[in-house]
Scaffold this active site. Structure first.
Site, PDB file in Angstrom:
ATOM      1  N   HIS A 179       0.842  -1.626  -0.670  1.00 29.69           N
ATOM      2  CA  HIS A 179      -0.343   0.084   0.215  1.00 29.69           C
ATOM      3  C   HIS A 179       0.980   1.710  -0.085  1.00 29.69           C
ATOM      4  CE1 HIS A 179      -3.001  -2.373   1.909  1.00 29.69           C
ATOM      5  NE2 HIS A 179      -3.280  -2.375   0.817  1.00 29.69           N
ATOM      6  N   LYS A 205     -16.216  -7.342   4.342  1.00 33.68           N
ATOM      7  CA  LYS A 205     -15.158  -7.820   5.392  1.00 33.68           C
ATOM      8  C   LYS A 205     -15.815  -7.146   6.845  1.00 33.68           C
ATOM      9  CE  LYS A 205     -11.084  -7.427   2.398  1.00 33.68           C
ATOM     10  NZ  LYS A 205     -10.829  -6.768   2.403  1.00 33.68           N
ATOM     11  N   ARG A 207      -3.319  -5.972  -8.759  1.00 32.80           N
ATOM     12  CA  ARG A 207      -1.702  -7.303  -8.516  1.00 32.80           C
ATOM     13  C   ARG A 207      -1.576  -8.160  -9.202  1.00 32.80           C
ATOM     14  NH1 ARG A 207      -4.164  -8.935  -2.937  1.00 32.80           N
ATOM     15  NH2 ARG A 207      -5.112  -8.369  -4.204  1.00 32.80           N
ATOM     16  N   SER A 236      -3.464  -7.419   3.076  1.00 31.75           N
ATOM     17  CA  SER A 236      -3.569  -7.072   4.698  1.00 31.75           C
ATOM     18  C   SER A 236      -3.663  -8.696   5.011  1.00 31.75           C
ATOM     19  CB  SER A 236      -4.648  -6.542   4.624  1.00 31.75           C
ATOM     20  OG  SER A 236      -4.415  -5.052   4.235  1.00 31.75           O
TER      21      SER A 236
HETATM   22  N1  COA Z   1      -0.153  -3.427  -1.743  1.00 37.17           N
HETATM   23  C1  COA Z   1      -1.071  -4.615  -0.783  1.00 37.17           C
HETATM   24  N2  COA Z   1      -1.487  -5.717  -0.483  1.00 37.17           N
HETATM   25  C2  COA Z   1      -2.830  -4.385  -1.650  1.00 37.17           C
HETATM   26  C3  COA Z   1      -2.350  -4.187  -1.976  1.00 37.17           C
HETATM   27  C4  COA Z   1      -1.192  -3.379  -2.208  1.00 37.17           C
HETATM   28  N3  COA Z   1      -0.858  -2.546  -3.376  1.00 37.17           N
HETATM   29  N4  COA Z   1      -3.637  -3.811  -3.013  1.00 37.17           N
HETATM   30  C5  COA Z   1      -4.696  -4.064  -2.474  1.00 37.17           C
HETATM   31  N5  COA Z   1      -3.997  -5.260  -1.670  1.00 37.17           N
HETATM   32  C6  COA Z   1      -4.738  -5.860  -1.346  1.00 37.17           C
HETATM   33  C7  COA Z   1      -6.020  -5.360   0.085  1.00 37.17           C
HETATM   34  O1  COA Z   1      -5.232  -4.716   1.184  1.00 37.17           O
HETATM   35  C8  COA Z   1      -6.660  -6.058   0.548  1.00 37.17           C
HETATM   36  O2  COA Z   1      -6.171  -7.645   1.126  1.00 37.17           O
HETATM   37  P1  COA Z   1      -6.778  -8.323   2.335  1.00 37.17           P
HETATM   38  O3  COA Z   1      -8.627  -8.511   1.051  1.00 37.17           O
HETATM   39  O4  COA Z   1      -6.839  -9.101   2.681  1.00 37.17           O
HETATM   40  O5  COA Z   1      -7.992  -7.071   3.031  1.00 37.17           O
HETATM   41  C9  COA Z   1      -7.255  -6.775  -0.751  1.00 37.17           C
HETATM   42  O6  COA Z   1      -6.030  -6.718  -1.680  1.00 37.17           O
HETATM   43  C10 COA Z   1      -8.394  -6.322  -2.070  1.00 37.17           C
HETATM   44  O7  COA Z   1      -7.681  -5.187  -1.871  1.00 37.17           O
HETATM   45  P2  COA Z   1      -9.168  -4.500  -2.266  1.00 37.17           P
HETATM   46  O8  COA Z   1     -10.069  -4.405  -3.413  1.00 37.17           O
HETATM   47  O9  COA Z   1      -8.684  -2.589  -2.405  1.00 37.17           O
HETATM   48  O10 COA Z   1     -10.287  -4.517  -1.332  1.00 37.17           O
HETATM   49  P3  COA Z   1     -10.368  -3.148   0.133  1.00 37.17           P
HETATM   50  O11 COA Z   1     -11.411  -4.619   0.775  1.00 37.17           O
HETATM   51  O12 COA Z   1      -8.765  -3.345   0.300  1.00 37.17           O
HETATM   52  O13 COA Z   1     -10.935  -2.138  -0.542  1.00 37.17           O
HETATM   53  C11 COA Z   1     -13.158  -1.204  -0.771  1.00 37.17           C
HETATM   54  C12 COA Z   1     -12.175  -1.745  -1.336  1.00 37.17           C
HETATM   55  C13 COA Z   1     -13.601  -0.198   0.586  1.00 37.17           C
HETATM   56  C14 COA Z   1     -12.358   0.597  -1.287  1.00 37.17           C
HETATM   57  C15 COA Z   1     -14.466  -0.492  -1.643  1.00 37.17           C
HETATM   58  O14 COA Z   1     -15.498  -1.856  -0.453  1.00 37.17           O
HETATM   59  C16 COA Z   1     -14.959   0.158  -1.360  1.00 37.17           C
HETATM   60  O15 COA Z   1     -15.109   1.218  -2.564  1.00 37.17           O
HETATM   61  N6  COA Z   1     -15.839   0.416  -0.041  1.00 37.17           N
HETATM   62  C17 COA Z   1     -16.578   1.466  -0.514  1.00 37.17           C
HETATM   63  C18 COA Z   1     -17.733   1.436  -0.559  1.00 37.17           C
HETATM   64  C19 COA Z   1     -18.421   1.805  -1.379  1.00 37.17           C
HETATM   65  O16 COA Z   1     -18.717   2.653  -2.088  1.00 37.17           O
HETATM   66  N7  COA Z   1     -18.837   0.402  -2.261  1.00 37.17           N
HETATM   67  C20 COA Z   1     -19.278   0.283  -3.545  1.00 37.17           C
HETATM   68  C21 COA Z   1     -17.736   0.646  -4.351  1.00 37.17           C
HETATM   69  S1  COA Z   1     -18.827   0.205  -6.387  1.00 37.17           S
END
Ligand code: COA
Length: 163
Positions: A18, A42, A92, A130
């Site tokens: 990140h 989650k 990724r 994560s």
């Molecule tokens: N380095 C390390 N890990 C990374 C990474 C990086 N560069 N990029 C992504 N990841 C990991 C994240 O840590 C996450 O790991 P986890 O599943 O073990 O927690 C995984 O990849 C998925 O990442 P992501 O798809 O970004 O999911 P997220 O849960 O971190 O974020 C939100 C998702 C919060 C952005 C999304 O749910 C959201 O927009 N929520 C707001 C509500 C909303 O508007 N929803 C409708 C959207 S259409």
């Protein structure tokens, strides 16, 4: 014009992967807001929103155009409110693509004023997430290559079991 980007995620906890994305995004935009956001899929988080925000604040160091915020609402509402022009997300592997593509299209449909910009991860962070960090730590494994040093003790204290 101040070109603001929002980088949303669960960040539970923030990792070196990140931090790489935050650093690179900070070079592309005038201001980057790292947004600790709610992923409704989650339900069991390890750190509270405030803890996650504070950990990110500690690791961004001297990136003066980066700030951190929390939102438990729709991402596009936040993006619109702060007049951001971009949503930064990370790709990724090919497996990320379908989900990210769907999110990007849905967000664009909800709010046309911002583009989703994808930054590809670096090769060494391809496997990182994560939950990988949480899992290794909970088995008392070495997570020092995966998370910034500043927050290593916090994660170990929360997750590692005492022998
Ligand atoms: N380095 C390390 N890990 C990374 C990474 C990086 N560069 N990029 C992504 N990841 C990991 C994240 O840590 C996450 O790991 P986890 O599943 O073990 O927690 C995984 O990849 C998925 O990442 P992501 O798809 O970004 O999911 P997220 O849960 O971190 O974020 C939100 C998702 C919060 C952005 C999304 O749910 C959201 O927009 N929520 C707001 C509500 C909303 O508007 N929803 C409708 C959207 S259409």
């Amino acid at each position: 014009m101040n070109r603001i980007a929002v980088y949303p995620g669960s960040f539970d906890p923030v990792t070196l992967g990140h931090l790489d994305i935050i650093t690179r995004a900070s070079q592309l935009f005038d201001e980057v807001i790292v947004l600790v956001s709610k992923n409704i899929m989650k339900t069991n988080s390890c750190f509270t929103y405030i803890e996650r925000k504070q950990m990110i604040e500690r690791v961004i160091g001297n990136l003066s155009n980066v700030k951190v915020d929390i939102s438990d609402g729709l991402l596009v509402d936040y993006v619109k409110n702060v007049n951001a022009i971009a949503i930064v997300k990370c790709l990724r592997a090919v497996s990320d693509f379908e989900y990210e593509f769907q999110m990007a299209l849905a967000n664009k449909k909800l709010y046309d004023g911002a583009e989703t910009v994808f930054l590809t991860t670096t090769a060494e962070n391809m496997y990182l997430s994560s939950s990988v960090v949480r899992q290794i730590a909970s088995f008392n494994g070495d997570i020092s290559h995966f998370v910034p040093n500043d927050i290593l003790p916090d994660i170990e204290k929360r997750l590692m079991t005492k022998e």
